[in-house]
Scaffold this active site. Structure first.
Site, mmCIF file in Angstrom:
data_model
loop_
_atom_site.group_PDB
_atom_site.id
_atom_site.type_symbol
_atom_site.label_atom_id
_atom_site.label_comp_id
_atom_site.label_asym_id
_atom_site.label_seq_id
_atom_site.Cartn_x
_atom_site.Cartn_y
_atom_site.Cartn_z
ATOM 1 N N ASP A 164 0.852 -1.185 0.000
ATOM 2 C CA ASP A 164 0.000 0.000 0.000
ATOM 3 C C ASP A 164 0.891 1.239 0.000
ATOM 4 O O ASP A 164 1.705 1.404 0.901
ATOM 5 C CB ASP A 164 -0.876 -0.029 1.270
ATOM 6 N N ARG A 180 -0.354 4.265 0.030
ATOM 7 C CA ARG A 180 -1.132 5.382 0.552
ATOM 8 C C ARG A 180 -0.698 5.674 1.961
ATOM 9 O O ARG A 180 -1.221 5.102 2.899
ATOM 10 C CB ARG A 180 -2.615 5.012 0.636
#
Ligand SMILES: [Zn+2]
Length: 421
Positions: free
Chosen positions: A332, A334
């Protein structure tokens, strides 16, 4: 002219780091200063070389399209926006958080008020452009019409019109990064951050390494949009119930209804609850971040889908995160450290109902000093069959749920559809 000569001619560009281009009288930016006049305007327009006090320019990633329009001869590079009548339909703030140089580091809280706050400067000729815009809209969503049909929502002629449309205030926010603040948030030094940003964009902004006096960067990334249900002023009132979803873009599901994940159902459930809260005297907020495919992009995302569905034993919740990491290098990309800035901009201090199962989001929000009362996970009946893999894997990885969490053995039995099925 030969092709080489032509390139040489076009290539004659004076870098802003050139000694003749370090201007002494650029307006100073005092990030976090209470008086906006003392804080100073952010000038990121490229037409104003002598007053520019920021690195990068407006419109995020669309700056590249503007370059193409200019290259094609369709756009006047010296165009100045006519800001008459463009001002916000509702004034946001100012809030206490605007005066704390560490609470907001990734947007300019005064960016929506430049038409009035920096009126004199604009009249004197400074090319100050808004980085925030506030307007009104009506949402027409099939899921909301269905919620009305099933009796979960009722038109009230205010928040929801008689024909089922939802009235909202929407706020578009361009990224404006205060580099010392961003570095601090990410636990690194400003110098290191600047060097890595410079390198990883292929040297896109030399000023990152040559102009340490310029502290503000407008990065070429997507913007953020906040949808407010009810009175925007109530977002800052801790006594008014607030239902909020912070949503990261997923074009495949959000727009096209792809069934491999829960993004659109979770988003529309958030909208339904936001509207309902506003109808009950509270306020609703949906913040939409352009961070497609866990900020890895759709190409990576689709590659991962194929790798998941073709792996031995089929697509299973047990291997959900591993597949992404194999392809992308991280599971990920983010990071959520900058996400709460928009909440701080809106004056949010307390969220009564947070629609998110992500611990990263929860930790970032509470870490920025905002209280979270209830966490709301997506109701099981809204999860598409093929998205069971995602949701069970996330729950097993520690995402918030008030439901059951499967062990390693049962995760293998949560299987997704195979390709061509
Ligand atoms: Zn999705």
């Amino acid at each position: 002219m030969s092709e080489k000569q032509e390139f040489k001619k076009a290539n004659h560009v004076v870098l802003t780091s050139h000694i003749n281009h370090v201007f002494e009288n650029i307006p100073v930016v005092n990030w976090g200063e209470k008086d906006p006049k003392k804080r100073g305007p952010i000038i990121a327009t490229v037409s104003d070389e002598e007053t520019r006090n920021a690195i990068g320019t407006h419109s995020g990633s669309y700056t590249v399209y503007r370059a193409l329009s200019i290259a094609k001869g369709e756009y006047d590079k010296d165009h100045r926006p006519d800001l008459f009548n463009t001002h916000a339909t509702t004034t946001i703030g100012p809030h206490e958080s605007w005066y704390d140089p560490e609470k907001i580091v990734s947007l300019d809280p005064w960016g929506g008020e430049v038409q009035s706050v920096f009126k004199d400067e604009i009249e004197k000729g400074l090319n100050v452009k808004p980085t925030i815009a506030v307007t009104q809209a009506r949402l027409q969503l099939p899921e909301i019409y269905e919620a009305i049909e099933k009796g979960r929502l009722k038109p009230d002629g205010k928040v929801i019109t008689e024909n089922g449309d939802i009235n909202v205030t929407k706020v578009a926010l361009e990224p404006v990064w205060y580099l010392p603040g961003i570095a601090k948030r990410l636990n690194t030094s400003e110098g290191e951050l600047r060097k890595i940003l410079f390198k990883e964009t292929g040297g896109m902004f030399p000023e990152l390494v040559t102009r340490p006096d310029l502290k503000v960067l407008l990065p070429p990334i997507g913007s953020t949009t906040a949808y407010i249900f009810g009175n925007p002023d109530d977002l800052a009132n801790t006594n008014v119930e607030l239902s909020c979803r912070v949503h990261d873009e997923c074009n495949g599901s959000d727009v096209f209804g792809s069934d491999i994940c829960t993004c659109r159902p979770y988003l529309t459930y958030g909208i339904e609850h936001a509207a309902k809260t506003a109808q009950n005297g509270g306020v609703g907020l949906i913040v939409y971040f352009r961070k497609e495919g866990r900020a890895l992009g759709e190409v990576t995302k689709f590659l991962v889908y194929n790798a998941r569905k073709r792996q031995e034993g089929g697509d299973s919740a047990a291997n959900y995160f591993k597949r992404t990491e194999c392809v992308a290098g991280v599971e990920d990309a983010r990071f959520q450290e900058l996400m709460p800035d928009v909440l701080q901009y809106l004056g949010v201090k307390k969220i009564h109902n947070l629609h998110s199962m992500s611990n990263m989001k929860y930790d970032a929000i509470t870490g920025s000093g905002i209280e979270v009362v209830n966490r709301i996970s997506i109701p099981p009946e809204l999860i598409p069959a093929d998205a069971q893999v995602e949701i069970e894997a996330k729950k097993a990885a520690g995402y918030f749920t008030d439901g059951e969490v499967k062990d390693e053995g049962s995760l293998k039995n949560v299987q997704g559809r195979k390709l061509d099925e």
